[in-house]
Design a protein around this motif. Sequence first.
Motif, PDB file in Angstrom:
ATOM      1  N   ILE A 148       0.846  -1.191   0.000  1.00 19.89           N
ATOM      2  CA  ILE A 148       0.000   0.000   0.000  1.00 19.89           C
ATOM      3  C   ILE A 148       0.882   1.242   0.000  1.00 19.89           C
ATOM      4  CG2 ILE A 148      -1.960  -1.092   1.132  1.00 19.89           C
ATOM      5  CD1 ILE A 148      -1.008   0.061   3.758  1.00 19.89           C
ATOM      6  N   GLU A 149       0.293   2.355  -0.341  1.00 24.41           N
ATOM      7  CA  GLU A 149       1.055   3.597  -0.364  1.00 24.41           C
ATOM      8  C   GLU A 149       1.408   4.020   1.058  1.00 24.41           C
ATOM      9  OE1 GLU A 149      -1.154   6.480  -2.566  1.00 24.41           O
ATOM     10  OE2 GLU A 149      -1.094   5.275  -4.391  1.00 24.41           O
ATOM     11  N   GLY A 150       2.645   4.436   1.238  1.00 31.22           N
ATOM     12  CA  GLY A 150       3.105   4.868   2.544  1.00 31.22           C
ATOM     13  C   GLY A 150       4.419   5.610   2.409  1.00 31.22           C
ATOM     14  N   TYR A 151       5.237   5.519   3.456  1.00 31.35           N
ATOM     15  CA  TYR A 151       6.505   6.259   3.491  1.00 31.35           C
ATOM     16  C   TYR A 151       7.608   5.391   4.078  1.00 31.35           C
ATOM     17  CZ  TYR A 151       3.452  10.194   2.672  1.00 31.35           C
ATOM     18  OH  TYR A 151       2.525  11.032   2.134  1.00 31.35           O
ATOM     19  N   ARG A 152       8.826   5.657   3.629  1.00 32.08           N
ATOM     20  CA  ARG A 152      10.030   5.042   4.194  1.00 32.08           C
ATOM     21  C   ARG A 152      11.055   6.138   4.398  1.00 32.08           C
ATOM     22  NH1 ARG A 152      10.012  -0.430   0.741  1.00 32.08           N
ATOM     23  NH2 ARG A 152       8.618  -1.560   2.121  1.00 32.08           N
ATOM     24  N   LEU A 153      12.031   5.815   5.224  1.00 31.59           N
ATOM     25  CA  LEU A 153      13.119   6.748   5.501  1.00 31.59           C
ATOM     26  C   LEU A 153      14.338   6.264   4.730  1.00 31.59           C
ATOM     27  CD1 LEU A 153      13.288   9.238   7.261  1.00 31.59           C
ATOM     28  CD2 LEU A 153      14.109   7.826   9.108  1.00 31.59           C
ATOM     29  N   GLN A 154      14.859   7.105   3.843  1.00 32.24           N
ATOM     30  CA  GLN A 154      16.034   6.725   3.052  1.00 32.24           C
ATOM     31  C   GLN A 154      17.279   7.249   3.747  1.00 32.24           C
ATOM     32  OE1 GLN A 154      15.863   6.867  -1.265  1.00 32.24           O
ATOM     33  NE2 GLN A 154      17.768   8.051  -1.252  1.00 32.24           N
ATOM     34  N   LEU A 155      18.193   6.304   4.075  1.00 33.04           N
ATOM     35  CA  LEU A 155      19.412   6.667   4.776  1.00 33.04           C
ATOM     36  C   LEU A 155      20.589   6.872   3.840  1.00 33.04           C
ATOM     37  CD1 LEU A 155      19.237   4.129   7.754  1.00 33.04           C
ATOM     38  CD2 LEU A 155      18.345   6.451   7.646  1.00 33.04           C
ATOM     39  N   PHE A 156      20.592   6.139   2.714  1.00 34.32           N
ATOM     40  CA  PHE A 156      21.772   6.163   1.858  1.00 34.32           C
ATOM     41  C   PHE A 156      21.397   5.830   0.424  1.00 34.32           C
ATOM     42  CE2 PHE A 156      25.296   3.857  -0.148  1.00 34.32           C
ATOM     43  CZ  PHE A 156      26.296   4.813  -0.077  1.00 34.32           C
ATOM     44  N   GLN A 157      22.200   6.369  -0.524  1.00 32.14           N
ATOM     45  CA  GLN A 157      22.092   6.049  -1.936  1.00 32.14           C
ATOM     46  C   GLN A 157      23.512   6.053  -2.496  1.00 32.14           C
ATOM     47  OE1 GLN A 157      19.921   8.941  -4.206  1.00 32.14           O
ATOM     48  NE2 GLN A 157      20.605   8.136  -6.165  1.00 32.14           N
ATOM     49  N   GLY A 158      23.954   4.913  -3.029  1.00 29.93           N
ATOM     50  CA  GLY A 158      25.315   4.851  -3.573  1.00 29.93           C
ATOM     51  C   GLY A 158      25.752   3.437  -3.873  1.00 29.93           C
ATOM     52  N   SER A 159      27.055   3.160  -3.627  1.00 27.84           N
ATOM     53  CA  SER A 159      27.642   1.867  -3.962  1.00 27.84           C
ATOM     54  C   SER A 159      27.193   0.779  -2.982  1.00 27.84           C
ATOM     55  CB  SER A 159      29.165   1.960  -3.960  1.00 27.84           C
ATOM     56  OG  SER A 159      29.626   2.209  -2.644  1.00 27.84           O
TER      57      SER A 159
END
Length: 178
Positions: A97-108
Amino acid sequence: MPQKNIKLYHTALIMNKLILISILFSLLILSAQAQYLTEGTPDSINISTPNQLSDSTSMADTIIHDGMFSHLNIVADPRLDTLLIIHQEENIRKGGIEGYRLQLFQGSKPEALRVKAKFISKYHSFKVYTPFIAPDVYVRIGDFREESEAVKLKYAIKKDFPHAIVIPSIIEYPKLKN
């Protein structure tokens, strides 16, 4: 002068009669409404749509009224059941279902695994997701129905993960409590 007094007397008499008539009319309306309200019982009330296609009841719920059980029959268009089934199938197709998450990192990938391990060692009660969306690996946490819940966690972990951001996402279905 006596003529003016007589006119004022007649005017006051007419005003008193109008007030009396309006009070009697109001009482008559109130008693009619009270009689209408006492004649209807929970067993005899049906809620239906204005453009009803059939008289079949597609849903029935039980309500409690003054400690006694009564039935409330909801007469609705059968197409509502079809829409509900379509909605359920759409949610299954999405995988959540539609909701939210917390993104901590984006990379390798190696750095993402390090961030994931750091988070799990400090906050082991949240589920961690590491999706790969070319060319990066993301570290995302939680399954929040409301954005405010994700923001609350963001501020709680701000010291360890200052660059965390709240993102809209398809989340897993919440666990049902017994």
